[in-house]
Design a protein around this motif. Structure first.
Motif, mmCIF file in Angstrom:
data_model
loop_
_atom_site.group_PDB
_atom_site.id
_atom_site.type_symbol
_atom_site.label_atom_id
_atom_site.label_comp_id
_atom_site.label_asym_id
_atom_site.label_seq_id
_atom_site.Cartn_x
_atom_site.Cartn_y
_atom_site.Cartn_z
ATOM 1 N N THR A 248 0.697 -1.302 0.048
ATOM 2 C CA THR A 248 0.090 0.019 -0.107
ATOM 3 C C THR A 248 0.862 1.361 0.063
ATOM 4 N N GLY A 249 2.255 1.172 0.519
ATOM 5 C CA GLY A 249 2.978 2.446 0.418
ATOM 6 C C GLY A 249 2.520 3.145 1.667
ATOM 7 N N ALA A 250 1.921 2.522 2.872
ATOM 8 C CA ALA A 250 1.544 3.382 3.796
ATOM 9 C C ALA A 250 1.699 2.461 5.224
ATOM 10 N N VAL A 251 1.790 3.055 5.982
ATOM 11 C CA VAL A 251 2.090 2.426 7.565
ATOM 12 C C VAL A 251 0.995 2.845 8.371
ATOM 13 N N LEU A 252 0.426 1.857 9.247
ATOM 14 C CA LEU A 252 -0.555 1.981 10.114
ATOM 15 C C LEU A 252 0.089 1.891 11.625
ATOM 16 N N PRO A 253 0.406 3.068 12.411
ATOM 17 C CA PRO A 253 0.941 2.712 13.519
ATOM 18 C C PRO A 253 0.128 2.282 14.762
ATOM 19 N N LEU A 254 0.949 1.896 15.646
ATOM 20 C CA LEU A 254 -0.258 1.115 16.647
ATOM 21 C C LEU A 254 -1.089 2.031 17.289
ATOM 22 N N GLY A 255 -2.281 1.822 17.337
ATOM 23 C CA GLY A 255 -3.312 2.830 18.155
ATOM 24 C C GLY A 255 -3.734 3.646 17.107
ATOM 25 N N ALA A 256 -3.470 3.781 15.883
ATOM 26 C CA ALA A 256 -3.765 4.976 14.669
ATOM 27 C C ALA A 256 -4.729 4.433 14.060
ATOM 28 N N THR A 257 -5.504 5.411 13.666
ATOM 29 C CA THR A 257 -6.859 4.835 12.667
ATOM 30 C C THR A 257 -6.584 5.583 11.206
ATOM 31 N N GLN A 258 -5.458 6.289 10.900
ATOM 32 C CA GLN A 258 -5.185 6.605 9.685
ATOM 33 C C GLN A 258 -3.819 6.226 9.271
ATOM 34 N N PRO A 259 -3.639 5.534 8.184
ATOM 35 C CA PRO A 259 -2.437 5.174 7.686
ATOM 36 C C PRO A 259 -1.340 6.405 7.208
ATOM 37 N N VAL A 260 -0.160 6.365 7.366
ATOM 38 C CA VAL A 260 0.857 7.348 6.876
ATOM 39 C C VAL A 260 1.607 6.908 5.891
ATOM 40 N N ALA A 261 1.477 7.725 4.854
ATOM 41 C CA ALA A 261 2.138 7.498 3.525
ATOM 42 C C ALA A 261 3.676 7.385 3.725
ATOM 43 N N VAL A 262 4.309 6.284 3.069
ATOM 44 C CA VAL A 262 5.798 6.267 3.286
ATOM 45 C C VAL A 262 6.329 5.957 1.857
ATOM 46 N N ARG A 263 7.515 6.200 1.585
ATOM 47 C CA ARG A 263 8.047 5.676 0.399
ATOM 48 C C ARG A 263 9.497 5.535 0.530
ATOM 49 N N PHE A 264 10.102 4.370 0.457
ATOM 50 C CA PHE A 264 11.232 3.862 0.695
ATOM 51 C C PHE A 264 11.653 2.691 -0.385
ATOM 52 N N ARG A 265 12.788 2.704 -0.322
ATOM 53 C CA ARG A 265 13.493 1.480 -0.936
ATOM 54 C C ARG A 265 13.755 0.312 0.093
ATOM 55 N N LEU A 266 13.274 -0.812 -0.169
ATOM 56 C CA LEU A 266 13.886 -1.965 0.865
ATOM 57 C C LEU A 266 14.964 -2.773 0.454
ATOM 58 N N CYS A 267 15.813 -2.970 1.198
ATOM 59 C CA CYS A 267 17.121 -4.019 0.991
ATOM 60 C C CYS A 267 17.046 -4.691 2.121
ATOM 61 N N SER A 268 16.887 -6.048 1.886
ATOM 62 C CA SER A 268 16.916 -6.943 3.068
ATOM 63 C C SER A 268 17.752 -8.056 2.986
ATOM 64 N N ALA A 269 18.268 -8.588 4.223
ATOM 65 C CA ALA A 269 19.306 -9.406 4.096
ATOM 66 C C ALA A 269 19.059 -10.741 4.710
ATOM 67 N N THR A 270 19.664 -12.102 4.503
ATOM 68 C CA THR A 270 19.542 -13.045 5.366
ATOM 69 C C THR A 270 20.625 -14.082 5.355
ATOM 70 N N LEU A 271 20.866 -14.715 6.277
ATOM 71 C CA LEU A 271 21.856 -15.910 6.177
ATOM 72 C C LEU A 271 21.079 -17.286 5.709
ATOM 73 N N ARG A 272 19.839 -17.120 5.878
ATOM 74 C CA ARG A 272 19.053 -18.323 5.561
ATOM 75 C C ARG A 272 18.459 -18.464 4.193
ATOM 76 N N ASP A 273 18.179 -19.711 3.459
ATOM 77 C CA ASP A 273 17.538 -19.743 2.357
ATOM 78 C C ASP A 273 16.104 -19.376 2.719
ATOM 79 N N LEU A 274 15.450 -18.366 2.210
ATOM 80 C CA LEU A 274 14.130 -18.017 2.528
ATOM 81 C C LEU A 274 13.075 -19.021 1.965
ATOM 82 N N ARG A 275 13.360 -19.749 0.805
ATOM 83 C CA ARG A 275 12.533 -20.688 0.388
ATOM 84 C C ARG A 275 12.435 -21.875 1.248
ATOM 85 N N ASP A 276 13.407 -22.307 2.216
ATOM 86 C CA ASP A 276 13.454 -23.276 3.188
ATOM 87 C C ASP A 276 12.290 -22.775 4.291
ATOM 88 N N ALA A 277 12.401 -21.365 4.735
ATOM 89 C CA ALA A 277 11.689 -20.977 5.654
ATOM 90 C C ALA A 277 10.454 -20.686 5.392
#
Length: 446
Positions: A248-277
């Motif tokens: 959605t490009g938006a985040v809903l903080p705990l206790g909030a009723t309206q989402p907040v728009a966010v725009r970012f690039r995600l870079c994730s990393a792992t030691l594991r094989d995510l397919r196995d997970a």
């Protein structure tokens, strides 16, 4: 006869063509270098004149010192009656020896590594900056990341601990259109489970007892890059909320009723094989499809040995003018170990050895490296049965390294068959393979 290669050869490597086997000088006298020599006619001769023509003047290298010849299984190394001897994978070469595809050779105060293709090692092959050392393998990874960043993609980094995934993430951030924005780095494995949702997505006053308005790490990355290291450690409910943010490009903080728009690039990393997970039910399949591609593997240090000498030199420089002189023997000992902790472990162990040498006012020799440094913490993760056990106190002396390698070559890397041929238990043969950093994987399917 041998020849060094220049930038033209490097361009040829990028445009295709047949591989050019040869050797790369990794260390000479007291400093790291990266000087490639190409085989001509399947063989390569190294002596004082060849090194001198490449700007390397080692007085302990004989005029006609070493001949390397490519074979079907690897390399044939021949000492040509040198005055000071030749060491191949840590053992003195008496006449001729045969080795696998990756060989470490010491002649005088100079170290070489055989390679299947010398073209990627043309100058400048190893780049050294304030935050990183990057040889051909790592530079290729960084180039891919830059292309993905400019294309607007999220990316998943895979690779072992200490290999440089965070440095790769920083390169991804610098190349993205959000480079002027923040880069927020999060180690998901260190976030307490009960706090993960609040820390990542924020909260509003009254959401729980004592809660105040607080933006989460996702919001803090708005306009930049969010780096989620060890992303596989996130709990499933947090994964579901992260998926929602990505969709959605938006985040809903705990206790909030309206989402907040966010725009970012995600870079994730792992030691594991995510397919196995995913198959094990520990990672959401729908989230995997959002962040699992493109995936970029950050190779371990053992696949980037051309960088090792530079890391040693940088670690010693950081100790200041009192750092001990480093010998080729010390770097050779480092090159012959697998370093499961990669660059992080190497630098820690080099520093420890250097401090010990400083206290004793000695040079940094191979004996200064702790016997356990760069070695696996446990013998093998495989189950051990009765036929796998052996009593070191009563066992016969270990066979020569050449004999072990020959048995592995003959059995195409089958440890059980090689152990039987050598009269060893599988457990003991595995320990010898680890001790000598033998590349068994290269033999399988050969």
């Amino acid at each position: 006869m041998s020849e060094t290669i220049d930038d033209t050869s490097a361009l040829d490597a990028r445009s295709g063509g047949a591989a050019v086997p040869g050797a790369v000088v990794l260390w000479s006298l007291t400093r790291p270098v990266c000087v490639p020599f190409a085989c001509t006619g399947g063989a390569l001769e190294i002596g004082r004149d060849e090194l001198r023509d490449a700007g390397l003047d080692d007085p302990r290298v004989s005029r006609s010192h070493l001949r390397l010849a490519r074979t079907a299984a690897g390399w044939r190394c021949v000492d040509r009656g040198s005055r000071n001897g030749t060491w191949v994978d840590g053992a003195r070469c008496e006449g001729a020896v045969e080795r696998g595809p990756a060989v470490i050779v010491r002649v005088g105060h100079t170290l070489l590594m055989t390679v299947d293709d010398v073209r990627p090692f043309a100058a400048p092959a190893v780049l050294e900056r304030d935050d990183r050392v990057a040889g051909p393998a790592l530079r290729a990874v960084l180039a891919r990341l830059e292309a993905f960043a400019k294309g607007g993609a999220h990316v998943l980094l895979q690779g072992p601990s200490g290999a440089g995934k965070e440095l790769a993430a920083q390169a991804f951030h610098r190349a993205s259109e959000g480079a002027r924005g923040p880069m927020v780095s999060v180690n998901c494995a260190t976030i307490p489970r009960e706090l993960a949702e609040r820390l990542l997505f924020g909260a509003r006053r009254g959401a729980f007892t004592g809660a105040t308005d607080a933006s989460g790490l996702v919001q803090q990355a708005d306009g930049g890059t969010l780096f989620l290291d060890e992303v596989a450690e996130l709990d499933l409910p947090v994964q579901a909320k992260l998926l929602r943010v990505l969709e959605t490009g938006a985040v809903l903080p705990l206790g909030a009723t309206q989402p907040v728009a966010v725009r970012f690039r995600l870079c994730s990393a792992t030691l594991r094989d995510l397919r196995d997970a995913v198959r094990a039910g520990r990672f959401r399949e729908d989230l995997y499809y959002r962040l699992g591609r493109p995936a970029v593997r950050v190779p371990p240090l053992v696949e980037r040995r051309e960088e090792l000498g530079y890391h040693v030199a940088r670690t010693l420089r950081a100790l200041g003018p009192d750092a001990p002189p480093c010998t080729a023997g010390f770097v050779e000992a480092c090159l012959l170990r697998p370093w499961p902790g990669n660059v992080r472990e190497l630098c820690m162990e080099v520093r420890a050895a250097a401090l010990e040498a400083m206290a004793k006012r000695q040079e940094l020799e191979a004996s200064a490296l702790d016997p356990s440094a760069g070695q696996a913490l446990s013998a093998s993760a495989e189950p051990v049965d009765e036929t796998d056990s052996d009593d070191e106190s009563v066992s016969a002396p270990a066979p020569a390294r050449d004999a072990v390698w020959e048995a592995l070559v003959q059995t195409r890397g089958n440890v059980a068959q090689a152990a039987h041929a050598l009269g060893l238990s599988r457990a003991r043969l595995r320990r010898l393979i680890e001790r000598w950093a033998l590349d068994v994987g290269s033999l399988r399917g050969a």
